[in-house]
Design a protein around this motif. Structure first.
Motif, PDB file in Angstrom:
ATOM      1  N   PHE A 134      19.407  17.613 -34.346  1.00  0.00           N
ATOM      2  CA  PHE A 134      19.745  16.466 -35.194  1.00  0.00           C
ATOM      3  C   PHE A 134      19.775  16.934 -36.649  1.00  0.00           C
ATOM      4  CE2 PHE A 134      15.187  16.678 -34.799  1.00  0.00           C
ATOM      5  CZ  PHE A 134      14.698  16.385 -36.054  1.00  0.00           C
ATOM      6  N   ASP A 135      20.527  16.202 -37.452  1.00  0.00           N
ATOM      7  CA  ASP A 135      20.663  16.510 -38.880  1.00  0.00           C
ATOM      8  C   ASP A 135      19.770  15.584 -39.688  1.00  0.00           C
ATOM      9  OD1 ASP A 135      22.520  18.500 -38.398  1.00  0.00           O
ATOM     10  OD2 ASP A 135      24.230  17.108 -38.526  1.00  0.00           O
ATOM     11  N   ALA A 136      19.172  16.146 -40.730  1.00  0.00           N
ATOM     12  CA  ALA A 136      18.298  15.370 -41.602  1.00  0.00           C
ATOM     13  C   ALA A 136      18.571  15.750 -43.048  1.00  0.00           C
ATOM     14  CB  ALA A 136      16.836  15.629 -41.250  1.00  0.00           C
ATOM     15  N   PRO A 137      18.459  14.810 -43.963  1.00  0.00           N
ATOM     16  CA  PRO A 137      18.687  15.126 -45.398  1.00  0.00           C
ATOM     17  C   PRO A 137      17.507  15.936 -45.956  1.00  0.00           C
ATOM     18  CG  PRO A 137      17.973  12.863 -45.163  1.00  0.00           C
ATOM     19  CD  PRO A 137      18.158  13.375 -43.763  1.00  0.00           C
TER      20      PRO A 137
ATOM     21  N   GLY B  61      20.236  17.279 -53.274  1.00  0.00           N
ATOM     22  CA  GLY B  61      21.684  17.199 -53.322  1.00  0.00           C
ATOM     23  C   GLY B  61      22.226  16.697 -51.994  1.00  0.00           C
ATOM     24  N   LYS B  62      23.424  17.096 -51.665  1.00  0.00           N
ATOM     25  CA  LYS B  62      24.056  16.670 -50.417  1.00  0.00           C
ATOM     26  C   LYS B  62      23.750  17.591 -49.244  1.00  0.00           C
ATOM     27  CE  LYS B  62      26.159  13.119 -52.236  1.00  0.00           C
ATOM     28  NZ  LYS B  62      25.797  11.746 -51.858  1.00  0.00           N
ATOM     29  N   ARG B  63      22.929  18.555 -49.478  1.00  0.00           N
ATOM     30  CA  ARG B  63      22.643  19.519 -48.410  1.00  0.00           C
ATOM     31  C   ARG B  63      21.772  18.865 -47.323  1.00  0.00           C
ATOM     32  NH1 ARG B  63      18.858  23.458 -47.109  1.00  0.00           N
ATOM     33  NH2 ARG B  63      17.536  22.785 -48.856  1.00  0.00           N
ATOM     34  N   ARG B  64      22.129  19.153 -46.084  1.00  0.00           N
ATOM     35  CA  ARG B  64      21.394  18.655 -44.930  1.00  0.00           C
ATOM     36  C   ARG B  64      20.922  19.845 -44.101  1.00  0.00           C
ATOM     37  NH1 ARG B  64      22.340  13.092 -44.084  1.00  0.00           N
ATOM     38  NH2 ARG B  64      21.743  13.260 -41.896  1.00  0.00           N
TER      39      ARG B  64
ATOM     40  N   LYS C 241       5.743  12.812 -24.633  1.00  0.00           N
ATOM     41  CA  LYS C 241       5.405  11.726 -25.538  1.00  0.00           C
ATOM     42  C   LYS C 241       4.966  12.258 -26.902  1.00  0.00           C
ATOM     43  CE  LYS C 241       4.011   8.376 -22.016  1.00  0.00           C
ATOM     44  NZ  LYS C 241       2.891   7.571 -21.449  1.00  0.00           N
ATOM     45  N   ILE C 242       4.209  13.353 -26.886  1.00  0.00           N
ATOM     46  CA  ILE C 242       3.762  13.931 -28.152  1.00  0.00           C
ATOM     47  C   ILE C 242       4.946  14.532 -28.920  1.00  0.00           C
ATOM     48  CG2 ILE C 242       2.346  15.745 -29.184  1.00  0.00           C
ATOM     49  CD1 ILE C 242       0.364  15.341 -26.898  1.00  0.00           C
ATOM     50  N   ALA C 243       5.820  15.258 -28.184  1.00  0.00           N
ATOM     51  CA  ALA C 243       6.945  15.926 -28.845  1.00  0.00           C
ATOM     52  C   ALA C 243       7.972  14.947 -29.397  1.00  0.00           C
ATOM     53  CB  ALA C 243       7.619  16.883 -27.872  1.00  0.00           C
ATOM     54  N   THR C 244       8.059  13.757 -28.820  1.00  0.00           N
ATOM     55  CA  THR C 244       9.037  12.767 -29.280  1.00  0.00           C
ATOM     56  C   THR C 244       8.394  11.650 -30.105  1.00  0.00           C
ATOM     57  OG1 THR C 244       8.831  11.566 -27.178  1.00  0.00           O
ATOM     58  CG2 THR C 244      10.586  13.210 -27.348  1.00  0.00           C
ATOM     59  N   ASP C 245       7.146  11.814 -30.461  1.00  0.00           N
ATOM     60  CA  ASP C 245       6.488  10.839 -31.327  1.00  0.00           C
ATOM     61  C   ASP C 245       7.153  10.888 -32.708  1.00  0.00           C
ATOM     62  OD1 ASP C 245       4.868   9.154 -32.711  1.00  0.00           O
ATOM     63  OD2 ASP C 245       3.015  10.262 -32.338  1.00  0.00           O
ATOM     64  N   PRO C 246       7.659   9.768 -33.210  1.00  0.00           N
ATOM     65  CA  PRO C 246       8.359   9.795 -34.505  1.00  0.00           C
ATOM     66  C   PRO C 246       7.525  10.405 -35.628  1.00  0.00           C
ATOM     67  CG  PRO C 246       8.734   7.705 -33.407  1.00  0.00           C
ATOM     68  CD  PRO C 246       7.721   8.428 -32.587  1.00  0.00           C
ATOM     69  N   ASP C 247       6.238  10.164 -35.627  1.00  0.00           N
ATOM     70  CA  ASP C 247       5.391  10.731 -36.677  1.00  0.00           C
ATOM     71  C   ASP C 247       5.348  12.253 -36.593  1.00  0.00           C
ATOM     72  OD1 ASP C 247       4.750   8.250 -37.752  1.00  0.00           O
ATOM     73  OD2 ASP C 247       3.112   7.956 -36.323  1.00  0.00           O
ATOM     74  N   GLU C 248       5.385  12.799 -35.380  1.00  0.00           N
ATOM     75  CA  GLU C 248       5.393  14.249 -35.215  1.00  0.00           C
ATOM     76  C   GLU C 248       6.746  14.839 -35.615  1.00  0.00           C
ATOM     77  OE1 GLU C 248       2.879  16.208 -34.397  1.00  0.00           O
ATOM     78  OE2 GLU C 248       1.489  14.502 -34.244  1.00  0.00           O
ATOM     79  N   VAL C 249       7.810  14.125 -35.312  1.00  0.00           N
ATOM     80  CA  VAL C 249       9.150  14.625 -35.653  1.00  0.00           C
ATOM     81  C   VAL C 249       9.358  14.604 -37.169  1.00  0.00           C
ATOM     82  CG1 VAL C 249      11.622  14.259 -35.336  1.00  0.00           C
ATOM     83  CG2 VAL C 249      10.048  13.853 -33.429  1.00  0.00           C
ATOM     84  N   LEU C 250       8.800  13.625 -37.844  1.00  0.00           N
ATOM     85  CA  LEU C 250       8.933  13.560 -39.302  1.00  0.00           C
ATOM     86  C   LEU C 250       8.298  14.774 -39.984  1.00  0.00           C
ATOM     87  CD1 LEU C 250       8.240   9.775 -39.997  1.00  0.00           C
ATOM     88  CD2 LEU C 250      10.425  10.978 -40.244  1.00  0.00           C
ATOM     89  N   LEU C 251       7.299  15.347 -39.378  1.00  0.00           N
ATOM     90  CA  LEU C 251       6.651  16.521 -39.960  1.00  0.00           C
ATOM     91  C   LEU C 251       7.552  17.748 -39.954  1.00  0.00           C
ATOM     92  CD1 LEU C 251       3.074  16.157 -38.405  1.00  0.00           C
ATOM     93  CD2 LEU C 251       3.848  15.479 -40.693  1.00  0.00           C
ATOM     94  N   LEU C 252       8.619  17.711 -39.133  1.00  0.00           N
ATOM     95  CA  LEU C 252       9.541  18.844 -39.077  1.00  0.00           C
ATOM     96  C   LEU C 252      10.503  18.851 -40.264  1.00  0.00           C
ATOM     97  CD1 LEU C 252      10.481  18.669 -35.269  1.00  0.00           C
ATOM     98  CD2 LEU C 252       8.717  20.091 -36.334  1.00  0.00           C
ATOM     99  N   MET C 253      10.658  17.748 -40.941  1.00  0.00           N
ATOM    100  CA  MET C 253      11.643  17.627 -42.016  1.00  0.00           C
ATOM    101  C   MET C 253      11.045  18.088 -43.343  1.00  0.00           C
ATOM    102  SD  MET C 253      13.254  13.902 -41.072  1.00  0.00           S
ATOM    103  CE  MET C 253      13.825  13.526 -39.422  1.00  0.00           C
ATOM    104  N   SER C 254      11.798  18.886 -44.044  1.00  0.00           N
ATOM    105  CA  SER C 254      11.340  19.393 -45.337  1.00  0.00           C
ATOM    106  C   SER C 254      11.269  18.288 -46.392  1.00  0.00           C
ATOM    107  CB  SER C 254      12.267  20.509 -45.818  1.00  0.00           C
ATOM    108  OG  SER C 254      13.602  20.026 -45.952  1.00  0.00           O
ATOM    109  N   ALA C 255      12.147  17.288 -46.276  1.00  0.00           N
ATOM    110  CA  ALA C 255      12.143  16.189 -47.240  1.00  0.00           C
ATOM    111  C   ALA C 255      10.875  15.364 -47.146  1.00  0.00           C
ATOM    112  CB  ALA C 255      13.369  15.308 -47.032  1.00  0.00           C
TER     113      ALA C 255
END
Length: 265
Positions: free
Chosen positions: A56-59, A63-66, A143-157
């Motif tokens: 998946f793509d995340a901002p 800038g406009k880089r994803r 369930k742990i791997a798809t927990d939204p809070d855990e996935v948010l930690l992967l994003m640099s933003a």
């Protein structure tokens, strides 16, 4: 009869609720610069849960880089193992149902059918226990791997305090929970059927014959022992002839009368 009715039905529920699953989650990244924000990041995943292949793509809020990210983990082995057991159990239970109904005489011939059925039932009971336990652990990891809070930690933003990262929607796991329940129900059903299949085998019949022979030998041993002898016969001494006709201390045994003793004698 319960095995014939419920085994195919429970197997269908088991592999349908697991193998047919597809779900997703939604995240929101609100950057300090609103033009760089993405408030609807959808991430979809499905069986067999090779999450490391879900991209998946995340901002980046720079800038406009994803950036392109992926979920963590590969849980396909436990899920596919569970579904495979359910499919083969369904096919075997259908075949067994046909044999029970239309080929009963062939099934009992030479005791080969009940023996094969007994062995297969034991094997499937063990597989259901192992497969359900493995999938229960795999589902917990999913369930742990798809927990939204855990996935948010992967994003640099989301590592920058000036940006706001929030979970919008969590994946619905109710059908996967149901698959685990039906997995253990299948184990209980197949394990409980072991005794009924065992009674159809020659092992159970030979065991009953051995027990009957043992009881017969024990009963015959009691009949031949001292409990059945005529202990009051000639050997016992109580029925010896003439024992009551003898004189004992001057008594007349034949009449049973005690002679009177005259005075002065």
């Amino acid at each position: 009869m319960c095995m014939v009715i419920f085994a195919p039905l429970f197997a269908i529920f088991a592999f349908a609720t697991c193998g047919g699953y597809s779900g997703g989650l939604r995240l929101s990244v609100d950057c300090a610069n609103k033009s760089e924000s993405d408030l609807n990041i959808d991430i979809a995943f499905a069986y067999p849960f090779r999450l490391h292949q879900v991209n998946f793509d995340a901002p980046t809020c720079e800038g406009k880089r994803r950036e392109t990210l992926s979920l963590i983990g590969d849980f396909s082995s436990s899920a596919e193992f569970f579904v495979t057991i359910a499919v083969f159990a369904f096919l075997y239970s259908l075949a067994a149902t046909v044999v029970y109904i239309f080929f009963q005489n062939k099934y009992r011939e030479n005791n080969r059918g009940p023996l094969i059925d007994f062995i297969v039932t034991v094997v499937f009971s063990f597989l259901w226990l192992v497969g359900s336990s493995a999938w229960a652990k795999g589902l917990s990891d999913v369930k742990i791997a798809t927990d939204p809070d855990e996935v948010l930690l992967l994003m640099s933003a989301c590592k920058q305090q000036s940006n706001k990262c929030l979970p919008v929607r969590s994946p619905v796991m109710s059908s996967l929970n149901t698959s685990v329940v039906f997995g253990f129900l299948n184990f209980i059903l197949w394990a409980g059927n072991i005794w009924f299949v065992f009674k159809e085998t020659g092992w159970h019949s030979s065991g009953q014959r051995h027990a009957a022979d043992t009881m017969e030998k024990q009963s015959s041993g009691y009949n031949q022992g001292g409990y059945n002898q005529d202990s009051y016969g000639p050997a016992g001494g109580y029925n010896q002839p003439g024992s009551y006709g003898q004189k004992v201390h001057g008594w007349e045994g034949k009449t049973g009368k005690v002679p009177r003793r005259k005075w002065g004698q």
